[in-house]
Design an enzyme around this catalytic site. Sequence first.
Site, PDB file in Angstrom:
ATOM      1  N   GLU A 426      37.840 -11.060  94.689  1.00  0.00           N
ATOM      2  CA  GLU A 426      39.048 -11.009  95.520  1.00  0.00           C
ATOM      3  C   GLU A 426      40.318 -11.163  94.681  1.00  0.00           C
ATOM      4  OE1 GLU A 426      38.619 -13.774  98.758  1.00  0.00           O
ATOM      5  OE2 GLU A 426      36.891 -12.730  99.591  1.00  0.00           O
ATOM      6  N   GLU A 533      29.907 -10.396  99.565  1.00  0.00           N
ATOM      7  CA  GLU A 533      30.116 -11.665 100.263  1.00  0.00           C
ATOM      8  C   GLU A 533      30.167 -11.376 101.756  1.00  0.00           C
ATOM      9  OE1 GLU A 533      32.948 -14.272  98.410  1.00  0.00           O
ATOM     10  OE2 GLU A 533      33.655 -15.004 100.352  1.00  0.00           O
TER      11      GLU A 533
END
Length: 839
Positions: A426, A533
């Site tokens: 991220e 994820e």
Amino acid sequence: MKKLLTIQLLTCLFLLLLAGACTSQKEVTDTRQQRFTDDWAFRLGDDAAAASPEYNDADWRKLNLPHDWAVEGDFDRKNPSGTGGGALPGGIGWYRKTFIADKADEGKRLRIDFDGAYMNSTVYINGHELGTRPYGYISFSYDLTPYIKWGEKNVIAVRVDNAEQPNSRWYSGCGIYRNVWLTKMNPVHVAQWGTYVTADEVSKNSARLTVRTALENELDTDAPLELISRLIDEKGKVVGEVTSQVTVEKGKLLEAVQEIAVENPELWSVKRPYLYNVKTEVRMAGEQVDTYNTPFGIRTFRFDAQKGFILNGEQVKINGVCMHHDLGCLGAAINARAIERQLEILKGMGCNGIRCSHNPPSPELLDLCDRMGFIVMDETFDMWRKKKTRHDYSRYFNEWHERDLTDLIVRDRNHPSIFMWSIGNEVLEQWTDAKADTLSLEEANLILNFGRSADMLAQDGEMSVNSLLTKKLADMVKDLDPTRPVTSGCNEPSPNNHLFRSGALDIIGFNYHDDWFAGVPENFPGKPFIVTESVSGLMTRGYYRMPSDSMYIWPESWDKPFREESLSCSSYDNCHVPWGNRHEGTLLHVKQNDFISGQYIWTGFDYLGEPTPHGWPARSSFFGIVDLAGFPKDVYYMYQSEWCPEKKVLHLFPHWNWTPGQDIDMWAYYNNADEVELFVNGKSQGVRSKGKDDFHVMWRVKYEPGTVKAVSRKDGKVVAEQEIHTAGEPAQIRLTPDRSTIQADGRDLSFVTVEILDKDGNLCPNAENDVTFALDGPGFIAGVDNGSPISLERFKDNHRKAFYGKCLVVIQNNGQNGSVKVTATADGLNKATTAIKVK
């Protein structure tokens, strides 16, 4: 350019001060190493004079490593780490160790290897500063030889600086929290992490191994050597051997390449993780001068855009979880048995994959994944140039990313459990911002360090600085290890994501964004896909919010304050974050689509810090399938029913202690059956069967004290039964060690589950009794826990309150043989004892 980058990386790898790591399994790793973890002195606080060998540390605390000073502290919302960092203290600490270097070893090389220290560690030997390593998760080492006093006392001093916080989005720990090793070598030796074994042309009948060995000569003369590489199977039998004659020039390093043919190789798989060992022997003038062991596995794999993950020719769905590095009440201090216990629990629900979130893992984790059969995503960074917290790694990225990434890949690339590298999680470079867009070409070139002119950089046209940085990192990985694909955990699913636009990622990785899964084949044609994820379901073990068919999406948004008085999250799989999904929702996507290689669920275990959605006094996560103490939440059995078809699963919940007449939703996870029938005090409440897309069945029934029973059947025959009884008042304690015999090595652990029972032996589901522990024998309490994310009790103590009827005490041996007697007492309850043998 690629050749230039390769030369730069090799220079970085072999000529800089290399990072160091080894594992706890000394029989199959670097036999030149000795554990260097006992008898250190520690002081919390800063004192520059502590670097001096003459400094008097007699009043310092004596301890063994690994050590995490933060987990020994008190939870406090004023601690600068914040609740995101676990609300535990940081600071600066010093460690010192005095040792004698054997006079007989003079002429050899001594190196100290740290598997990790958080963070900004500076190491001294006899007052000489050896260097500072900012990144708290990376392994590193230093050559001690020039400063050693042979036959005399030597002093190692280490300053660890974790004062500037927050620097992490989760609990980092503080101190020398991983193992330390002293490595003794002859001047001619295999370099650190100096072997690289790959397998090609693999079939059931044969395989061809390529063994690359980096040989280092620190003599003043050239060294003609005989290099022998032997392939050894799990039974200790030599099944392949090759010998080469090489000469390493004085002061130089040489990579020798050898090949070994393997007949009928045993292939590594998640069900049978077979390990070989390459034993390297270096001989000079007929005398053995070095040996080095490299455990590895032979397997074939690929990621396919249509069929997902293919291992040894068979389609395998990656049923994985993300894991942070802390070990609950043990904090960040690494313990191999504690990691093994976590993996055993996860394996028990059918998990076959681990994502190292979001940093280089401990060597012990990877060794265990090799032996236990997990598909590992090894990850390097949580941020690049753009920061996520005020004092995080972004401030060191420009200077250190090449070194840190190189060291990770070279350290870990022989592990058969690793199937992909992740270069980021991220990272904010996924998006455009004004600062990136206004960088001059010279500034961009300096950051990217391609060794290219600004004019050459300009020719990349549409490639942004962020895309070029992605390509740089991916190319570095592929130069060091061309055998594995590169991915990144991205929370921007659009093809306009700068990381995707780089074209450098071999696997498209999404964090969440389930609604975008179906569009992947069209948006990223020909690219394999994995959910890096997923889920982020929220659960408190033992807490149930009804009606269970209502969904609670908390918080409203990640950046908005949230407050809900229960400080709990429902265990019905009906509570999740807005960017995620419930467990059953994402599992259905993965199950129904072959092109999805699998998922890594957030998370396998609860972890310290990041207490979403609740704030203080919450200080740990609600995300885990298993709580912080290692007690499975109910959803554990949903995965077990799906991922373990060989097991008979029937899990009925919740408990059966409610208010008479109250409507209670009873759920059952099950497999290997057509139906489940529920009975309340012998009266049928109906038969339920799962639909095609269902993962559980449910009854809404009126509570009445007594017994609730579930019976699963297949073809009319009973498969499994489960009963839950209304529990009376707490009356006794039950102690259940996970192992009743442990090793007398000073490190091994027994995790003792503590349950509060009524007089008939039923678990009291709402018990909160404070249980006190006493030990007699060669052991001590390493930690106490109960899985509560809002408990502010200390982890290092001799008592703990039960949380929904359970708590945990962790017993560690002190290195002596004998028997540890554990006694548990609580006001008004019958005491309990158990014994743990230490030998």
